[in-house]
Design a protein around this motif. Sequence first.
Motif, mmCIF file in Angstrom:
data_model
loop_
_atom_site.group_PDB
_atom_site.id
_atom_site.type_symbol
_atom_site.label_atom_id
_atom_site.label_comp_id
_atom_site.label_asym_id
_atom_site.label_seq_id
_atom_site.Cartn_x
_atom_site.Cartn_y
_atom_site.Cartn_z
ATOM 1 N N LEU A 1 47.288 33.789 43.875
ATOM 2 C CA LEU A 1 46.759 32.429 44.033
ATOM 3 C C LEU A 1 45.688 32.376 45.117
ATOM 4 O O LEU A 1 44.668 31.708 44.961
ATOM 5 N N ARG A 2 45.898 33.109 46.207
ATOM 6 C CA ARG A 2 44.897 33.138 47.274
ATOM 7 C C ARG A 2 43.596 33.794 46.806
ATOM 8 O O ARG A 2 42.517 33.413 47.236
ATOM 9 N N ILE A 3 43.706 34.753 45.924
ATOM 10 C CA ILE A 3 42.505 35.466 45.469
ATOM 11 C C ILE A 3 41.742 34.666 44.423
ATOM 12 O O ILE A 3 40.528 34.517 44.517
ATOM 13 N N ALA B 1 43.561 40.965 39.977
ATOM 14 C CA ALA B 1 42.856 39.712 40.278
ATOM 15 C C ALA B 1 41.370 39.956 40.497
ATOM 16 O O ALA B 1 40.525 39.206 40.000
ATOM 17 N N ILE B 2 41.047 41.009 41.212
ATOM 18 C CA ILE B 2 39.638 41.325 41.447
ATOM 19 C C ILE B 2 38.951 41.687 40.142
ATOM 20 O O ILE B 2 37.822 41.240 39.883
ATOM 21 N N PHE C 1 38.504 37.300 53.169
ATOM 22 C CA PHE C 1 38.053 36.993 51.823
ATOM 23 C C PHE C 1 39.184 37.052 50.811
ATOM 24 O O PHE C 1 39.125 36.417 49.770
ATOM 25 N N GLY C 2 40.231 37.821 51.108
ATOM 26 C CA GLY C 2 41.384 37.885 50.219
ATOM 27 C C GLY C 2 42.461 36.886 50.598
ATOM 28 O O GLY C 2 43.374 36.644 49.835
ATOM 29 N N GLY C 3 42.389 36.346 51.816
ATOM 30 C CA GLY C 3 43.345 35.344 52.241
ATOM 31 C C GLY C 3 44.699 35.900 52.638
ATOM 32 O O GLY C 3 45.677 35.182 52.665
#
Length: 171
Positions: free
Chosen positions: A29-31, A75-76, A135-137
């Motif tokens: 979710l953060r990403i 995710a990336i 940046f990934g959180g």
Amino acid sequence: MLTCAQRGDEQAFAQVYQHTSSAVFGALLRIVNHRAEAEDLLQDVYMALWQRRLVFDAQRGDVLPWLLTVARHRAISYLRKRQHATLDDSLMSSLPSDAESPPDVHEKKHDRQRLALAMATLSAQQRQAITIAYFGGFTYSELAQTLGVPEGTVKSWIRRGLARLRAMLEY
């Protein structure tokens, strides 16, 4: 437990899911910053695990950091695919708006170049920790688990790296 789950033991798989899914979902979710997309990616990670496409080696570490790494990579990859699918939109949005004057655009480009040069002076660990954290959180503890180092080490890398960036970027 994960080895049993990978062999088809549904109860073991349910336990792995129960113990790890909230952390994996939080990282996703953060990403991706979108709940439905994070849920889809979470399902993708666990389906791949269930279908034995993902092979865990217990000698290399714990299950949760490994799953977080798998989820992060998925995710990336998803974001990159989505970015390519909307290339025209992102190209249009990267063009300066009417409100931005040419000097503003030049200044932003100059700032990005200065930041890139400053980041290049950091150690690989500092650069990776700062990039993933901001940046990934990731939190310090999540980052420590993902990188397989103590939390204090992660904090030191980030603190020293940010101090170096601050010193290099001061006018």
